[in-house]
Every structure is written in C-alpha cells, then in structure tokens.
Design a protein around this motif. Structure first.
Motif, PDB file in Angstrom:
ATOM      1  N   LEU A 355       0.863  -1.171   0.000  1.00  0.00           N
ATOM      2  CA  LEU A 355       0.000   0.000   0.000  1.00  0.00           C
ATOM      3  C   LEU A 355       0.905   1.229   0.000  1.00  0.00           C
ATOM      4  O   LEU A 355       1.865   1.290   0.774  1.00  0.00           O
ATOM      5  CB  LEU A 355      -0.894   0.015   1.236  1.00  0.00           C
ATOM      6  CG  LEU A 355      -1.737  -1.235   1.499  1.00  0.00           C
ATOM      7  CD1 LEU A 355      -2.423  -1.143   2.849  1.00  0.00           C
ATOM      8  CD2 LEU A 355      -2.751  -1.429   0.395  1.00  0.00           C
ATOM      9  N   SER A 356       0.611   2.200  -0.854  1.00  0.00           N
ATOM     10  CA  SER A 356       1.495   3.363  -0.923  1.00  0.00           C
ATOM     11  C   SER A 356       0.717   4.641  -1.187  1.00  0.00           C
ATOM     12  O   SER A 356      -0.340   4.640  -1.824  1.00  0.00           O
ATOM     13  CB  SER A 356       2.565   3.164  -2.003  1.00  0.00           C
ATOM     14  OG  SER A 356       1.995   2.952  -3.272  1.00  0.00           O
ATOM     15  N   TYR A 357       1.292   5.735  -0.660  1.00  0.00           N
ATOM     16  CA  TYR A 357       0.754   7.076  -0.863  1.00  0.00           C
ATOM     17  C   TYR A 357       1.851   7.931  -1.477  1.00  0.00           C
ATOM     18  O   TYR A 357       3.011   7.909  -1.030  1.00  0.00           O
ATOM     19  CB  TYR A 357       0.296   7.689   0.459  1.00  0.00           C
ATOM     20  CG  TYR A 357       0.109   9.184   0.400  1.00  0.00           C
ATOM     21  CD1 TYR A 357      -0.966   9.745  -0.278  1.00  0.00           C
ATOM     22  CD2 TYR A 357       1.029  10.039   1.004  1.00  0.00           C
ATOM     23  CE1 TYR A 357      -1.123  11.119  -0.357  1.00  0.00           C
ATOM     24  CE2 TYR A 357       0.873  11.411   0.940  1.00  0.00           C
ATOM     25  CZ  TYR A 357      -0.190  11.950   0.259  1.00  0.00           C
ATOM     26  OH  TYR A 357      -0.346  13.315   0.175  1.00  0.00           O
ATOM     27  N   HIS A 358       1.500   8.690  -2.526  1.00  0.00           N
ATOM     28  CA  HIS A 358       2.459   9.536  -3.232  1.00  0.00           C
ATOM     29  C   HIS A 358       1.916  10.960  -3.292  1.00  0.00           C
ATOM     30  O   HIS A 358       0.788  11.180  -3.735  1.00  0.00           O
ATOM     31  CB  HIS A 358       2.688   9.037  -4.657  1.00  0.00           C
ATOM     32  CG  HIS A 358       2.995   7.574  -4.763  1.00  0.00           C
ATOM     33  ND1 HIS A 358       4.270   7.089  -4.924  1.00  0.00           N
ATOM     34  CD2 HIS A 358       2.171   6.488  -4.719  1.00  0.00           C
ATOM     35  CE1 HIS A 358       4.230   5.767  -4.989  1.00  0.00           C
ATOM     36  NE2 HIS A 358       2.971   5.382  -4.864  1.00  0.00           N
ATOM     37  N   ASP A 359       2.746  11.911  -2.878  1.00  0.00           N
ATOM     38  CA  ASP A 359       2.424  13.335  -2.970  1.00  0.00           C
ATOM     39  C   ASP A 359       3.316  13.904  -4.077  1.00  0.00           C
ATOM     40  O   ASP A 359       4.534  14.006  -3.916  1.00  0.00           O
ATOM     41  CB  ASP A 359       2.711  14.003  -1.630  1.00  0.00           C
ATOM     42  CG  ASP A 359       2.477  15.510  -1.645  1.00  0.00           C
ATOM     43  OD1 ASP A 359       2.336  16.099  -2.735  1.00  0.00           O
ATOM     44  OD2 ASP A 359       2.453  16.112  -0.553  1.00  0.00           O
ATOM     45  N   LEU A 391      -2.587   0.306  -4.489  1.00  0.00           N
ATOM     46  CA  LEU A 391      -2.657  -1.009  -3.848  1.00  0.00           C
ATOM     47  C   LEU A 391      -2.106  -2.022  -4.833  1.00  0.00           C
ATOM     48  O   LEU A 391      -2.562  -2.084  -5.981  1.00  0.00           O
ATOM     49  CB  LEU A 391      -4.099  -1.349  -3.462  1.00  0.00           C
ATOM     50  CG  LEU A 391      -4.322  -2.683  -2.742  1.00  0.00           C
ATOM     51  CD1 LEU A 391      -5.541  -2.591  -1.825  1.00  0.00           C
ATOM     52  CD2 LEU A 391      -4.527  -3.854  -3.726  1.00  0.00           C
ATOM     53  N   GLU A 392      -1.128  -2.815  -4.390  1.00  0.00           N
ATOM     54  CA  GLU A 392      -0.495  -3.817  -5.251  1.00  0.00           C
ATOM     55  C   GLU A 392      -0.453  -5.155  -4.524  1.00  0.00           C
ATOM     56  O   GLU A 392       0.049  -5.244  -3.398  1.00  0.00           O
ATOM     57  CB  GLU A 392       0.935  -3.392  -5.615  1.00  0.00           C
ATOM     58  CG  GLU A 392       1.044  -2.013  -6.225  1.00  0.00           C
ATOM     59  CD  GLU A 392       2.485  -1.580  -6.422  1.00  0.00           C
ATOM     60  OE1 GLU A 392       3.254  -2.342  -7.034  1.00  0.00           O
ATOM     61  OE2 GLU A 392       2.849  -0.489  -5.938  1.00  0.00           O
ATOM     62  N   TYR A 393      -0.952  -6.184  -5.188  1.00  0.00           N
ATOM     63  CA  TYR A 393      -0.944  -7.535  -4.633  1.00  0.00           C
ATOM     64  C   TYR A 393      -0.297  -8.476  -5.638  1.00  0.00           C
ATOM     65  O   TYR A 393      -0.644  -8.470  -6.829  1.00  0.00           O
ATOM     66  CB  TYR A 393      -2.370  -7.999  -4.336  1.00  0.00           C
ATOM     67  CG  TYR A 393      -2.478  -9.460  -3.964  1.00  0.00           C
ATOM     68  CD1 TYR A 393      -2.089  -9.919  -2.710  1.00  0.00           C
ATOM     69  CD2 TYR A 393      -2.977 -10.387  -4.883  1.00  0.00           C
ATOM     70  CE1 TYR A 393      -2.191 -11.257  -2.375  1.00  0.00           C
ATOM     71  CE2 TYR A 393      -3.078 -11.728  -4.556  1.00  0.00           C
ATOM     72  CZ  TYR A 393      -2.681 -12.159  -3.304  1.00  0.00           C
ATOM     73  OH  TYR A 393      -2.767 -13.482  -2.981  1.00  0.00           O
TER      74      TYR A 393
END
Length: 436
Positions: A355-359, A391-393
């Motif tokens: 799970l990642s957040y990018h600004d 989201l990457e699985y």
C-alpha cells in the motif's frame, strides 16, 4: 518478414527440448487494464484529446527463444517477443516521431522484435570473471531508474544493440558498454536500420554486506535524430553519480541514488540533477512482517525555460513505468518532487501486498509536467500535481506462474485542475504471467 523470423525462432526453441546444450526460454503475459480519466498521450477529456480517457484494454506479450551453450564459456541467446494490445483508442501513428526528413516510432504497447539476440564469451583471455557480450539486450542495472528497459510497458522501454565488457569478482562487478538503442515499430525489425540514441557507460557494484551495495556509474547519451520536428533528440551529455542500498541492515532498509547531468541539449547547456532517498524498517517478528518505508524523490526543474541552460533533469536510459513513480504511470523522474509512504506486507511466503501514498509536485512551477509536457497557463503558478493511492498484490503461485492485482487512484492537484483537466483518474490492472 517479422512473422517468418519469429516462427523460425519458435521452431528452434521447441527443437531445443531434444538438445542437451540448447534450452528453451520464454513466457506469456496477459493483462487486463481499465483506464479512467487518462491515457498514454493525454490527461482528462478536454480538447485537444488524443484517443479516449476511458479505454479498456487487453495487453498481451509473448516471448519465445533459446539459450545455446556452445561451451561452458560461449553462450548464445535469442529471444523474440510479440507485444499487442486490444481495445486501445490510440493509433499507430500517434507514436510517430518526425525529425526532419526522417521518422521513427516509439510505441509503448505494440512491437514485434528481438528482446535478446547476443553472444557472451566468459573467462575472456583466460581471465576468471572477465566476459564480453555482443548483441541485443535490455542493459538493466540497479532499480532501473538510471539504466533499465521499463518492462511493465508491453514493449520494452529501452533495448540495446551493444558491446559490453564485464569483470565480476567476489559478488562485485565492473561493467563497461557502448551501444545504440532501438526504436519500437511493430511493422519492422530494428536490426539493420538507424537507432534512436547512442550511449556508453560504466556501471559498477561493490558489496557492503550480504544485502547491500554501492553502485557508482557514469553514462554518456547522444541523440541520433537531429532534424527539426517532434522527433528531434539533439543532445549530448553525461550523467554520473551512485546508488547505495541495503535491504536488511539490522531490520532497516534504505535506497539512495544521486545523479548529476551535464552536457548540451539542442543549442543549450544542460545542467541538472536528481536524487532518491528512501528508508524503511521491517518488523520481522510481527504478523505480516510489515516494512514501513518513507522517501523523497527529486528531479530538478527549470526556473527559466527561455534562457540558455536546460535545468530539467532527464534520466539517461531509465524506466518510467512500474512502481518507480506510482502505478498510474503519469510521472517521470523530471521536474518532480515526490513524497512517498509505503507499507509492505507478507500475507504468506509467496505473497506480497503493498500500500502506498504519493504526494506529487513540480520541482519548479515555471517548468512543465514532464510526462504530458503541460505548463501553467493564464498566469497560474501552481505546482501541486496531485496525490496518488496505490494497492499492489502479487501472488507467486509457483516458480513459473505469477498473478498480480493493482489499483491506483489519482486525486488531481491545483496544477492539473487549473491547467489541464478538472478531474481525477484511476487505473486497474489484472495480470497473469507464466515464464519458463
């Protein structure tokens, strides 16, 4: 012609099943993609729009070839690939580059060519660890930011016809290479016509421990199409720096890259830089073994695009797609500030969840959003590109078979909504890959 070559290659690969020194290699990758609010050439649905912003795609790539060991030290590799896409609103000529009276294509999805076609001689001149390789290959190193093909795209981002000397010792290596990069035209083999860029470099790798290394590099790049037009790539420059990383240093992990670029672009001086700084900690004794990573990615922009110096950093031969700058694939390492937070989880030994957040922001508001070449208009001075949530699985069913599910959502910032399109975007990937 291209189909005949590929069929011949396939027959050779199958015949390898009956030859001890000949081994087949290949794979099939099938991916469903749903795009909403953007495509490869345009963001949003405002004119001028190229294609549609809501394509539903089936992206397919077949690789097939062989590895032939004439002796333990002389190895031939030939791998062809066929990349195709169905349901795409973009046309073949949307990727045509015109440079004076010459033209070439750089299609990111469709191609029919060789991914590898080379010979490697190991223990050259009876020196252990010294090798020479001649021919086609991807020439990838490190995390592929500086040198890498960008293989998430259906057709490989960079493929080289090159000569490479390599010296490997105690888990370390020193590689030197010279070559030229191919275009991406689904209708023609690229072996015997003009290449797009000329390049040379030294890339090194020195271990610091079992999971870490430092990798100094220097890379030369020269554009080969010099006529005026949208395909003109007149440039000659050097990018030098190093990468240092460790995947497990007392449960900490880090990844740092610094790159400085100098030279010329068209008639201007080129002076730019970029860096990547990421650090994390893995809780090995907790369920799911969470690894929390924070980072900052920077690539310089140009505060005055009209003066005699280009300050916008450009990766020399690095990838832009995949997980490098968000799974929306609408950013590149150029006039960019990215603040990122990642959570990596291990549900099972053969599964990964991220799970990642990018600004995302522009490094300089006077310069362009590099991916789409869009500038502030009407007196705007916005820099906020937007926030992305990914989201990457990934599930490795076995050594050969892998499944992936990826969802990305982009919440557009003020630069996008005031200058490009007043909408958000999202993207979904469902992929299965089989390799042998």
């Amino acid at each position: 012609m291209k189909k005949a070559v590929f069929i011949a290659l396939s027959l050779l690969a199958f015949s390898s099943l009956f030859a001890e020194s000949l081994s087949p290699t290949g794979g099939v990758r099938e991916r469903f993609e749903s795009l909403d609010g953007m495509n490869k050439k345009a963001y949003g649905d405002d004119p001028p729009l190229i294609g549609r912003p809501d394509d539903t795609l089936l992206v397919s790539r077949l690789k097939l070839g062989f590895i032939y060991k004439q002796t333990p030290d002389i190895i031939y590799t030939a791998v062809g690939y066929f990349a195709s896409v169905y349901g795409w609103s973009l046309d073949y000529n949307d990727f045509k580059k015109v440079s004076g009276n010459e033209s070439y294509w750089m299609d990111p999805q469709e191609d029919f060519d060789f991914a590898a076609l080379n010979v490697k001689v190991k223990n050259l001149a009876n020196v252990s660890g010294l090798s020479l390789q001649l021919g086609r290959e991807s020439n990838r190193y490190g995390d592929k930011r500086v040198l890498g093909p960008g293989s998430w795209g259906n057709s490989y981002g960079w493929l080289w016809d090159l000569a490479k000397f390599s010296y490997r010792f105690d888990g370390n290596f020193i590689d030197t290479f010279y070559g030229q990069t191919k275009d991406k035209d689904k209708n023609r083999l690229s072996l015997f016509r003009k290449h797009v860029y000329e390049g040379a470099g030294i890339y090194t790798h020195f271990k610091t421990d079992n999971k870490g290394a430092v990798e100094p590099f220097v890379i030369y790049k020269k554009g080969l199409y010099n006529g005026e037009g949208n395909g003109q790539n007149t440039q000659e420059n050097y990018t030098y720096g190093l990468r240092a990383y460790d995947n497990d240093l007392h449960s900490f992990n880090y990844d740092f890259t610094y790159a400085k670029a100098n030279g010329t672009i068209k008639e201007k001086k080129y002076d730019a830089y970029g860096y990547v700084a990421k650090i994390g900690y893995r809780f090995k004794n907790i369920t799911l073994k969470p690894n929390i990573v924070v980072g900052r990615i920077y690539a310089s922009g140009d505060d005055n695009p009209h003066d005699n110096t280009v300050k916008t950093f450009r990766t020399p031969f690095g990838g832009t797609d995949g997980s490098l700058y968000g799974r929306m694939d609408i950013m590149k390492w150029s006039n960019l500030i990215e603040k990122v937070v990642e959570l990596h989880l291990v549900p099972q030994k053969n599964m990964q969840l991220k799970l990642s957040y990018h600004d995302f922001s522009l490094a300089d508001a006077n310069d362009a959003w590099s991916y789409y070449k869009k500038y502030n208009i009407n007196g705007n001075h916005e820099s906020k590109l937007g926030d992305e949530y990914d989201l990457e699985y990934k599930w490795h069913y076995n050594k050969a078979l892998e499944y992936q599910v990826i969802y990305a959502y982009f919440n557009a910032g003020a630069f996008v909504t005031k200058n490009v399109a007043d909408n958000n975007a999202q993207r979904l990937f469902l992929q299965v890959a089989y390799n042998f």
